[in-house]
Design a protein around this motif. Structure first.
Motif, PDB file in Angstrom:
ATOM      1  N   GLY A 147      15.122 -44.929 -36.622  1.00  0.00           N
ATOM      2  CA  GLY A 147      13.916 -44.947 -37.446  1.00  0.00           C
ATOM      3  C   GLY A 147      12.988 -43.772 -37.195  1.00  0.00           C
ATOM      4  N   GLN A 148      13.420 -42.825 -36.358  1.00  0.00           N
ATOM      5  CA  GLN A 148      12.575 -41.681 -36.061  1.00  0.00           C
ATOM      6  C   GLN A 148      13.007 -40.480 -36.878  1.00  0.00           C
ATOM      7  OE1 GLN A 148      10.063 -41.644 -33.145  1.00  0.00           O
ATOM      8  NE2 GLN A 148      10.235 -43.608 -34.166  1.00  0.00           N
ATOM      9  N   ARG A 149      12.037 -39.697 -37.292  1.00  0.00           N
ATOM     10  CA  ARG A 149      12.352 -38.495 -38.036  1.00  0.00           C
ATOM     11  C   ARG A 149      12.162 -37.307 -37.096  1.00  0.00           C
ATOM     12  NH1 ARG A 149       9.784 -38.459 -43.714  1.00  0.00           N
ATOM     13  NH2 ARG A 149       8.111 -39.256 -42.433  1.00  0.00           N
ATOM     14  N   TYR A 150      13.139 -36.426 -37.077  1.00  0.00           N
ATOM     15  CA  TYR A 150      13.039 -35.239 -36.237  1.00  0.00           C
ATOM     16  C   TYR A 150      13.128 -33.997 -37.104  1.00  0.00           C
ATOM     17  CZ  TYR A 150      14.208 -38.493 -32.469  1.00  0.00           C
ATOM     18  OH  TYR A 150      14.218 -39.542 -31.601  1.00  0.00           O
ATOM     19  N   PHE A 151      12.569 -32.932 -36.587  1.00  0.00           N
ATOM     20  CA  PHE A 151      12.762 -31.629 -37.210  1.00  0.00           C
ATOM     21  C   PHE A 151      13.968 -30.993 -36.516  1.00  0.00           C
ATOM     22  CE2 PHE A 151      11.615 -26.982 -36.906  1.00  0.00           C
ATOM     23  CZ  PHE A 151      12.083 -26.672 -38.181  1.00  0.00           C
ATOM     24  N   TYR A 152      14.961 -30.610 -37.337  1.00  0.00           N
ATOM     25  CA  TYR A 152      16.149 -29.956 -36.797  1.00  0.00           C
ATOM     26  C   TYR A 152      16.095 -28.464 -37.152  1.00  0.00           C
ATOM     27  CZ  TYR A 152      18.194 -34.518 -35.847  1.00  0.00           C
ATOM     28  OH  TYR A 152      18.428 -35.777 -35.354  1.00  0.00           O
ATOM     29  N   PRO A 153      15.727 -27.614 -36.191  1.00  0.00           N
ATOM     30  CA  PRO A 153      15.620 -26.176 -36.470  1.00  0.00           C
ATOM     31  C   PRO A 153      16.896 -25.593 -37.067  1.00  0.00           C
ATOM     32  CG  PRO A 153      14.645 -26.656 -34.359  1.00  0.00           C
ATOM     33  CD  PRO A 153      15.291 -27.931 -34.829  1.00  0.00           C
ATOM     34  N   ASN A 154      18.060 -26.126 -36.673  1.00  0.00           N
ATOM     35  CA  ASN A 154      19.311 -25.546 -37.178  1.00  0.00           C
ATOM     36  C   ASN A 154      19.530 -25.857 -38.661  1.00  0.00           C
ATOM     37  OD1 ASN A 154      19.894 -28.227 -36.921  1.00  0.00           O
ATOM     38  ND2 ASN A 154      21.817 -27.965 -35.779  1.00  0.00           N
ATOM     39  N   GLN A 155      18.681 -26.679 -39.227  1.00  0.00           N
ATOM     40  CA  GLN A 155      18.814 -26.978 -40.653  1.00  0.00           C
ATOM     41  C   GLN A 155      17.796 -26.208 -41.481  1.00  0.00           C
ATOM     42  OE1 GLN A 155      18.541 -31.218 -40.887  1.00  0.00           O
ATOM     43  NE2 GLN A 155      20.475 -31.539 -39.803  1.00  0.00           N
ATOM     44  N   SER A 156      17.064 -25.301 -40.853  1.00  0.00           N
ATOM     45  CA  SER A 156      16.065 -24.537 -41.597  1.00  0.00           C
ATOM     46  C   SER A 156      16.316 -23.039 -41.440  1.00  0.00           C
ATOM     47  CB  SER A 156      14.659 -24.878 -41.089  1.00  0.00           C
ATOM     48  OG  SER A 156      13.733 -23.977 -41.638  1.00  0.00           O
ATOM     49  N   ARG A 157      16.335 -22.351 -42.572  1.00  0.00           N
ATOM     50  CA  ARG A 157      16.580 -20.905 -42.540  1.00  0.00           C
ATOM     51  C   ARG A 157      15.348 -20.123 -42.086  1.00  0.00           C
ATOM     52  NH1 ARG A 157      18.678 -22.294 -47.464  1.00  0.00           N
ATOM     53  NH2 ARG A 157      16.931 -21.372 -48.608  1.00  0.00           N
ATOM     54  N   SER A 158      14.175 -20.734 -42.136  1.00  0.00           N
ATOM     55  CA  SER A 158      12.966 -19.980 -41.791  1.00  0.00           C
ATOM     56  C   SER A 158      12.488 -20.234 -40.358  1.00  0.00           C
ATOM     57  CB  SER A 158      11.853 -20.293 -42.796  1.00  0.00           C
ATOM     58  OG  SER A 158      11.791 -21.666 -43.084  1.00  0.00           O
ATOM     59  N   PHE A 159      13.244 -21.009 -39.615  1.00  0.00           N
ATOM     60  CA  PHE A 159      12.872 -21.278 -38.221  1.00  0.00           C
ATOM     61  C   PHE A 159      12.996 -20.019 -37.358  1.00  0.00           C
ATOM     62  CE2 PHE A 159      14.300 -22.150 -33.888  1.00  0.00           C
ATOM     63  CZ  PHE A 159      13.326 -23.017 -33.427  1.00  0.00           C
ATOM     64  N   LYS A 160      11.992 -19.775 -36.519  1.00  0.00           N
ATOM     65  CA  LYS A 160      12.074 -18.665 -35.566  1.00  0.00           C
ATOM     66  C   LYS A 160      11.633 -19.152 -34.201  1.00  0.00           C
ATOM     67  CE  LYS A 160      10.708 -15.127 -38.865  1.00  0.00           C
ATOM     68  NZ  LYS A 160       9.425 -14.574 -39.298  1.00  0.00           N
ATOM     69  N   SER A 161      12.515 -18.952 -33.255  1.00  0.00           N
ATOM     70  CA  SER A 161      12.155 -19.324 -31.893  1.00  0.00           C
ATOM     71  C   SER A 161      11.278 -18.215 -31.313  1.00  0.00           C
ATOM     72  CB  SER A 161      13.433 -19.473 -31.080  1.00  0.00           C
ATOM     73  OG  SER A 161      13.107 -19.679 -29.732  1.00  0.00           O
ATOM     74  N   ILE A 162      10.394 -18.575 -30.395  1.00  0.00           N
ATOM     75  CA  ILE A 162       9.579 -17.561 -29.719  1.00  0.00           C
ATOM     76  C   ILE A 162      10.118 -17.432 -28.297  1.00  0.00           C
ATOM     77  CG2 ILE A 162       7.260 -17.048 -28.851  1.00  0.00           C
ATOM     78  CD1 ILE A 162       6.246 -18.567 -31.384  1.00  0.00           C
ATOM     79  N   PRO A 163      10.687 -16.284 -27.970  1.00  0.00           N
ATOM     80  CA  PRO A 163      11.330 -16.155 -26.660  1.00  0.00           C
ATOM     81  C   PRO A 163      10.325 -16.191 -25.513  1.00  0.00           C
ATOM     82  CG  PRO A 163      11.881 -14.302 -28.113  1.00  0.00           C
ATOM     83  CD  PRO A 163      10.766 -15.057 -28.759  1.00  0.00           C
ATOM     84  N   CYS A 164      10.760 -16.778 -24.407  1.00  0.00           N
ATOM     85  CA  CYS A 164       9.856 -16.917 -23.258  1.00  0.00           C
ATOM     86  C   CYS A 164       9.527 -15.574 -22.629  1.00  0.00           C
ATOM     87  CB  CYS A 164      10.435 -17.874 -22.228  1.00  0.00           C
ATOM     88  SG  CYS A 164      12.060 -17.407 -21.604  1.00  0.00           S
TER      89      CYS A 164
END
Ligand SMILES: *[C@@H]1O[C@H](CO)[C@@H](O)[C@H](O)[C@H]1NC(C)=O
Ligand SMILES: *[C@@H]1O[C@H](CO)[C@@H](O)[C@H](O)[C@H]1NC(C)=O
Ligand SMILES: *[C@@H]1O[C@H](CO)[C@@H](O)[C@H](O)[C@H]1NC(C)=O
Ligand SMILES: *[C@@H]1O[C@H](CO)[C@@H](O)[C@H](O)[C@H]1NC(C)=O
Length: 467
Positions: A147-164
């Motif tokens: 019943g929980q909704r999550y955001f899956y970055p791998n399903q979005s083309r506009s996702f950008k990780s910010i490197p540490c």
């Protein structure tokens, strides 16, 4: 992974010095869609056994829940100002939902990612990091709660990780960013520790939030937000997908969105007590020109301590007579003594004792026909049922602000039903020294505009029509 947990990284601290710099010519005037705000007691949220979401059983339960939540929020605010001692004096009531931590009272739906997906977030005018429940480079990505909704970055083309390893990581939010950096491309981690032991841990990312303007035009805005994969008390967030942060801080969603859309954001709060079909809303950008909007200065210097929205009160009047309240009560100091903040996440209006006693004294002659009784707030009385209660006999309170603006709330913004036959005055007494807080009930039936570019707060009477 070592998580540098610190109790004081509650919500978000202002550690930036050069915040809120808006260049007038950089401000694009463009309108955005109205995002519907849903109060947590709204029938729209349905019944959620074991939580405080959806309509309470009765008015007593309603007020009790809101008062509890206010206590939590007040404590969180004080904590942020560093005016509370032990961590333990906090856990004095059971928690059932996120709102019980004092995070917020309203929900909003946002579209994010490419292709866009809709998420429901709790709105908080006090915090700075907007985050989502999310699965990214997690130890156990497959463990999902039903019943929980999550955001899956791998399903979005506009996702950008910010490197540490990036400079960006070092400057996002010093109070909550972790030094952990196992390899240069690992994401930039954060850990927020809330007062009662709740941790929100994850990594920062950039993603496109979709806005739809009233003229049909669409615009995506790249925002820096949090992908939370570590929630140590998951049931608190059962019904929301994350938090939308509207605090006054450079990281805040409100500040970034306002910068993009006309330098301002606004919200209109309907009476969540009596209106069953909600029409409260949040707008980024310039709303239609509202007639009779009154303005006062937004004290951005003072807000740096808390990321909240301080304004300068000059007095309170009852039936047109200015009360004799010492003026230092309205001067904000860096130790959280005095001053007033506008806070949609608080329900009832909190006044320090010097102001509270004067307000009560001014009300007492008109309410003396009713017997005082115990209730959920400081001043409650036995009153006939709603239909027979004569609101016209209730004195009219007004808050006066620097520059001459005057807020005249409706009577139902400061007299509420408690249990059957019991009403309470919607002001809570705070021991001096503390900060005064204007709660959402006093703000309702008004459109509130936060003009960050011009450092002004405006308000005007409104029916809060969604369209
Ligand atoms: C995205 O990641 C989740 C969790 O790791 C996984 O279950 C899913 O199959 C992935 N989806 C795609 C499109 O790769
Ligand atoms: C993330 O977005 C901010 C603007 O909100 C931008 O300054 C930054 O460069 C972006 N970072 C990445 C890694 O895309
Ligand atoms: C107030 O209390 C008095 C004494 O207990 C009682 O006689 C009276 O009926 C009460 N009045 C109301 C309005 O409840
Ligand atoms: C305030 O005004 C109301 C309505 O005009 C009146 O009934 C009440 O007695 C007044 N109260 C005070 C304290 O002046």
């Amino acid at each position: 992974m070592e998580r540098n947990i610190s109790l004081v990284s509650l919500l978000c601290f202002i550690i930036f010095n050069g915040c809120l710099v808006f260049e007038a010519d950089a401000v694009k005037s463009q309108r955005s869609e109205k995002l519907k705000l849903i109060h947590r007691h709204s029938p729209e949220l349905g019944h959620n056994p074991g939580t405080t979401l959806g309509p309470p059983k009765n008015s007593e339960e309603r007020l009790k829940q809101l008062v509890q939540s206010d206590k939590a929020r007040l404590h969180a605010i004080k904590r942020r100002l560093g005016v509370v001692g032990k961590a333990n004096d906090w856990v004095e009531f059971p928690f059932r939902s996120a709102a019980d931590m004092g995070i917020g009272q309203y929900f909003v739906s946002l579209r994010m990612g490419t292709p866009a997906k809709t998420f429901t977030l709790l709105v908080d005018t006090g915090s700075c990091l907007t985050w989502f429940k999310c699965k990214y480079m997690c130890v156990d990505c497959s463990s999902v709660e039903e019943g929980q909704r999550y955001f899956y970055p791998n399903q979005s083309r506009s996702f950008k990780s910010i490197p540490c390893s990036s400079q960006e990581c070092k400057t996002i939010d010093k109070a909550s960013t972790l030094v952990t950096c196992p390899h240069p491309n690992a994401p930039c981690y954060y850990d927020y520790s809330y007062l009662d032991g709740l941790n929100v841990g994850g990594s920062y990312f950039n993603e496109t939030v979709k806005f739809r303007f009233s003229n049909g035009q669409k615009k995506g805005l790249e925002m820096t937000m949090g992908c939370t994969d570590g929630l140590n008390q998951k049931n608190r967030f059962k019904t929301v997908d994350g938090i939308l942060a509207l605090g006054l801080n450079p990281l805040s969603f409100a500040v970034k969105a306002a910068h993009e859309f006309g330098g301002k954001f606004s919200f209109c709060l309907e009476n969540h007590w009596i209106i069953k079909s909600e029409s409260s809303y949040l707008v980024f950008g310039a709303e239609d020109q509202v007639p009779n909007m009154q303005f006062t200065d937004l004290l951005t210097e003072e807000s740096k301590m808390t990321s909240l929205y301080p304004i300068k009160v000059t007095g309170i009047s009852v039936n047109g007579t200015m009360l004799d309240i010492p003026s230092y009560v309205w001067d904000m100091t860096d130790r959280g003594a005095g001053g007033m903040i506008v806070d949609s996440g608080t329900t009832v209006t909190h006044l320090v004792e010097q102001a509270f006693e004067k307000v009560i004294a001014a009300f007492e002659p008109s309410l003396s026909m009713y017997n005082k009784t115990k209730g959920n707030l400081d001043y409650c009385f036995n009153a006939p049922p709603d239909g027979e209660f004569d609101e016209t006999r209730v004195p009219r309170v007004a808050l006066h602000f620097e520059g001459g603006a005057k807020l005249e709330p409706a009577v139902n913004g400061y007299i509420f039903d408690d249990s059957k036959g019991v009403k309470c005055l919607g002001f809570t007494r705070l021991a001096w020294p503390q900060m005064n807080i204007m709660g959402n009930l006093l703000m309702q039936n008004h459109l509130w505009e936060f003009d960050l570019a011009n450092k002004k707060v405006g308000f005007a009477r409104s029916k809060c029509m969604l369209d």
